[in-house]
Design a protein around this motif. Structure first.
Motif, PDB file in Angstrom:
ATOM      1  N   ARG A 136       0.864  -1.194   0.000  1.00  0.00           N
ATOM      2  CA  ARG A 136       0.000   0.000   0.000  1.00  0.00           C
ATOM      3  C   ARG A 136       0.893   1.234   0.000  1.00  0.00           C
ATOM      4  O   ARG A 136       2.055   1.172   0.393  1.00  0.00           O
ATOM      5  N   ILE A 137       0.338   2.364  -0.400  1.00  0.00           N
ATOM      6  CA  ILE A 137       1.059   3.633  -0.391  1.00  0.00           C
ATOM      7  C   ILE A 137       0.157   4.718   0.175  1.00  0.00           C
ATOM      8  O   ILE A 137      -1.059   4.557   0.243  1.00  0.00           O
ATOM      9  N   THR A 138       0.780   5.795   0.586  1.00  0.00           N
ATOM     10  CA  THR A 138       0.028   6.978   1.000  1.00  0.00           C
ATOM     11  C   THR A 138       0.756   8.195   0.459  1.00  0.00           C
ATOM     12  O   THR A 138       1.756   8.058  -0.243  1.00  0.00           O
ATOM     13  N   ASN A 139       0.253   9.374   0.783  1.00  0.00           N
ATOM     14  CA  ASN A 139       0.943  10.576   0.309  1.00  0.00           C
ATOM     15  C   ASN A 139       1.246  11.517   1.472  1.00  0.00           C
ATOM     16  O   ASN A 139       0.760  11.346   2.586  1.00  0.00           O
ATOM     17  N   TYR A 140       2.070  12.501   1.155  1.00  0.00           N
ATOM     18  CA  TYR A 140       2.517  13.461   2.173  1.00  0.00           C
ATOM     19  C   TYR A 140       1.343  14.166   2.842  1.00  0.00           C
ATOM     20  O   TYR A 140       1.309  14.322   4.063  1.00  0.00           O
ATOM     21  N   GLY A 158       0.546  10.405  -6.944  1.00  0.00           N
ATOM     22  CA  GLY A 158       1.142   9.078  -7.050  1.00  0.00           C
ATOM     23  C   GLY A 158       2.531   9.063  -7.657  1.00  0.00           C
ATOM     24  O   GLY A 158       3.083   8.005  -7.946  1.00  0.00           O
ATOM     25  N   MET A 159       3.120  10.233  -7.824  1.00  0.00           N
ATOM     26  CA  MET A 159       4.467  10.323  -8.404  1.00  0.00           C
ATOM     27  C   MET A 159       5.537  10.011  -7.355  1.00  0.00           C
ATOM     28  O   MET A 159       5.392  10.369  -6.190  1.00  0.00           O
ATOM     29  N   LEU A 160       6.609   9.369  -7.804  1.00  0.00           N
ATOM     30  CA  LEU A 160       7.720   9.015  -6.926  1.00  0.00           C
ATOM     31  C   LEU A 160       8.658  10.214  -6.781  1.00  0.00           C
ATOM     32  O   LEU A 160       9.818  10.178  -7.171  1.00  0.00           O
ATOM     33  N   GLU A 200      11.943  -0.083  -7.250  1.00  0.00           N
ATOM     34  CA  GLU A 200      12.237  -1.497  -7.030  1.00  0.00           C
ATOM     35  C   GLU A 200      11.578  -2.016  -5.751  1.00  0.00           C
ATOM     36  O   GLU A 200      11.023  -3.116  -5.733  1.00  0.00           O
ATOM     37  N   LEU A 201      11.637  -1.222  -4.689  1.00  0.00           N
ATOM     38  CA  LEU A 201      11.012  -1.630  -3.422  1.00  0.00           C
ATOM     39  C   LEU A 201       9.498  -1.730  -3.563  1.00  0.00           C
ATOM     40  O   LEU A 201       8.879  -2.652  -3.019  1.00  0.00           O
ATOM     41  N   LEU A 202       8.892  -0.796  -4.287  1.00  0.00           N
ATOM     42  CA  LEU A 202       7.447  -0.846  -4.511  1.00  0.00           C
ATOM     43  C   LEU A 202       7.080  -2.071  -5.351  1.00  0.00           C
ATOM     44  O   LEU A 202       6.109  -2.774  -5.045  1.00  0.00           O
ATOM     45  N   LEU A 203       7.861  -2.351  -6.376  1.00  0.00           N
ATOM     46  CA  LEU A 203       7.591  -3.518  -7.224  1.00  0.00           C
ATOM     47  C   LEU A 203       7.665  -4.815  -6.426  1.00  0.00           C
ATOM     48  O   LEU A 203       6.850  -5.717  -6.627  1.00  0.00           O
ATOM     49  N   LYS A 204       8.619  -4.909  -5.500  1.00  0.00           N
ATOM     50  CA  LYS A 204       8.742  -6.095  -4.643  1.00  0.00           C
ATOM     51  C   LYS A 204       7.490  -6.309  -3.799  1.00  0.00           C
ATOM     52  O   LYS A 204       7.202  -7.424  -3.375  1.00  0.00           O
ATOM     53  N   GLU A 205       6.756  -5.230  -3.547  1.00  0.00           N
ATOM     54  CA  GLU A 205       5.536  -5.312  -2.745  1.00  0.00           C
ATOM     55  C   GLU A 205       4.288  -5.425  -3.622  1.00  0.00           C
ATOM     56  O   GLU A 205       3.173  -5.371  -3.132  1.00  0.00           O
ATOM     57  N   GLY A 206       4.489  -5.548  -4.934  1.00  0.00           N
ATOM     58  CA  GLY A 206       3.367  -5.724  -5.839  1.00  0.00           C
ATOM     59  C   GLY A 206       2.736  -4.440  -6.333  1.00  0.00           C
ATOM     60  O   GLY A 206       1.670  -4.462  -6.944  1.00  0.00           O
ATOM     61  N   ILE A 207       3.377  -3.317  -6.077  1.00  0.00           N
ATOM     62  CA  ILE A 207       2.857  -2.030  -6.537  1.00  0.00           C
ATOM     63  C   ILE A 207       3.498  -1.714  -7.884  1.00  0.00           C
ATOM     64  O   ILE A 207       4.722  -1.599  -7.982  1.00  0.00           O
ATOM     65  N   GLN A 208       2.666  -1.592  -8.892  1.00  0.00           N
ATOM     66  CA  GLN A 208       3.149  -1.300 -10.234  1.00  0.00           C
ATOM     67  C   GLN A 208       3.414   0.193 -10.397  1.00  0.00           C
ATOM     68  O   GLN A 208       2.651   1.019  -9.902  1.00  0.00           O
ATOM     69  N   VAL A 209       4.484   0.505 -11.109  1.00  0.00           N
ATOM     70  CA  VAL A 209       4.886   1.885 -11.357  1.00  0.00           C
ATOM     71  C   VAL A 209       5.150   2.035 -12.847  1.00  0.00           C
ATOM     72  O   VAL A 209       5.802   1.192 -13.457  1.00  0.00           O
ATOM     73  N   LYS A 210       4.626   3.108 -13.421  1.00  0.00           N
ATOM     74  CA  LYS A 210       4.877   3.395 -14.833  1.00  0.00           C
ATOM     75  C   LYS A 210       5.226   4.872 -14.955  1.00  0.00           C
ATOM     76  O   LYS A 210       4.484   5.734 -14.462  1.00  0.00           O
ATOM     77  N   ASN A 211       6.353   5.148 -15.584  1.00  0.00           N
ATOM     78  CA  ASN A 211       6.823   6.528 -15.753  1.00  0.00           C
ATOM     79  C   ASN A 211       6.886   7.281 -14.421  1.00  0.00           C
ATOM     80  O   ASN A 211       6.401   8.411 -14.306  1.00  0.00           O
ATOM     81  N   ASP A 212       7.449   6.623 -13.417  1.00  0.00           N
ATOM     82  CA  ASP A 212       7.614   7.218 -12.074  1.00  0.00           C
ATOM     83  C   ASP A 212       6.302   7.540 -11.383  1.00  0.00           C
ATOM     84  O   ASP A 212       6.243   8.403 -10.500  1.00  0.00           O
ATOM     85  N   VAL A 231       2.710   5.684  -9.569  1.00  0.00           N
ATOM     86  CA  VAL A 231       2.046   4.472  -9.104  1.00  0.00           C
ATOM     87  C   VAL A 231       0.814   4.200  -9.966  1.00  0.00           C
ATOM     88  O   VAL A 231      -0.036   5.084 -10.135  1.00  0.00           O
ATOM     89  N   SER A 232       0.750   2.999 -10.524  1.00  0.00           N
ATOM     90  CA  SER A 232      -0.426   2.581 -11.289  1.00  0.00           C
ATOM     91  C   SER A 232      -1.520   2.182 -10.311  1.00  0.00           C
ATOM     92  O   SER A 232      -1.239   1.691  -9.225  1.00  0.00           O
ATOM     93  N   ARG A 233      -2.761   2.405 -10.693  1.00  0.00           N
ATOM     94  CA  ARG A 233      -3.902   2.064  -9.839  1.00  0.00           C
ATOM     95  C   ARG A 233      -3.761   2.713  -8.460  1.00  0.00           C
ATOM     96  O   ARG A 233      -3.991   2.091  -7.428  1.00  0.00           O
ATOM     97  N   PHE A 234      -3.391   3.973  -8.472  1.00  0.00           N
ATOM     98  CA  PHE A 234      -3.139   4.739  -7.243  1.00  0.00           C
ATOM     99  C   PHE A 234      -4.285   4.598  -6.243  1.00  0.00           C
ATOM    100  O   PHE A 234      -4.063   4.314  -5.069  1.00  0.00           O
ATOM    101  N   ASP A 235      -5.517   4.796  -6.699  1.00  0.00           N
ATOM    102  CA  ASP A 235      -6.670   4.726  -5.787  1.00  0.00           C
ATOM    103  C   ASP A 235      -6.834   3.348  -5.159  1.00  0.00           C
ATOM    104  O   ASP A 235      -7.249   3.240  -4.000  1.00  0.00           O
ATOM    105  N   ALA A 236      -6.497   2.307  -5.884  1.00  0.00           N
ATOM    106  CA  ALA A 236      -6.671   0.935  -5.387  1.00  0.00           C
ATOM    107  C   ALA A 236      -5.674   0.577  -4.293  1.00  0.00           C
ATOM    108  O   ALA A 236      -5.974  -0.248  -3.432  1.00  0.00           O
TER     109      ALA A 236
END
Length: 112
Positions: A22-26, A66-68, A82-94, A96-101
């Motif tokens: 999961r992710i959150t924002n500032y 959702g930007m890195l 890389e750390l996000l991908l290891k947790e199953g979070i997809q990233v495209k062009n810096d 997060v994909s499916r940010f709301d999910a």
């Protein structure tokens, strides 16, 4: 200085609660801590988090879109992704994909 350190410690405590995958924002963290206009200070805390003990999973905190945006503060330019991908979070062009999910809102999730 002490107030800033205390705020950083509060930020670190919240970030340590973000579940794997999961992710959150500032802004969500700032709002949860009762300081909704302190998103930038949360970002400063994330920049300083790499030396905190216990470890702070700073890779799980992104900007409101959702930007890195914090990736330059990791030891390599791609480590955050890389750390996000290891947790199953997809990233495209810096971003997060499916940010709301995968978004984790501490104000809702922690029921406080």
């Amino acid at each position: 200085m002490a107030l800033e350190k205390d705020f950083f410690d509060q930020v670190f405590q919240v970030v340590r609660l973000i579940p794997r995958g999961r992710i959150t924002n500032y802004g969500a963290i700032a709002k949860y801590l009762g300081s909704p206009k302190s998103s930038r200070v949360v970002g400063y805390a994330m920049n300083a988090s790499h030396e905190a003990t216990p470890k702070v999973p700073a890779h799980r905190v992104v900007n409101r879109n959702g930007m890195l945006t914090g990736k330059m503060h990791f030891s390599t330019p791609h480590l955050m992704e890389e750390l996000l991908l290891k947790e199953g979070i997809q990233v495209k062009n810096d971003k997060v994909s499916r940010f709301d999910a995968v978004f984790w809102d501490p104000s809702k999730e922690l029921n406080i």
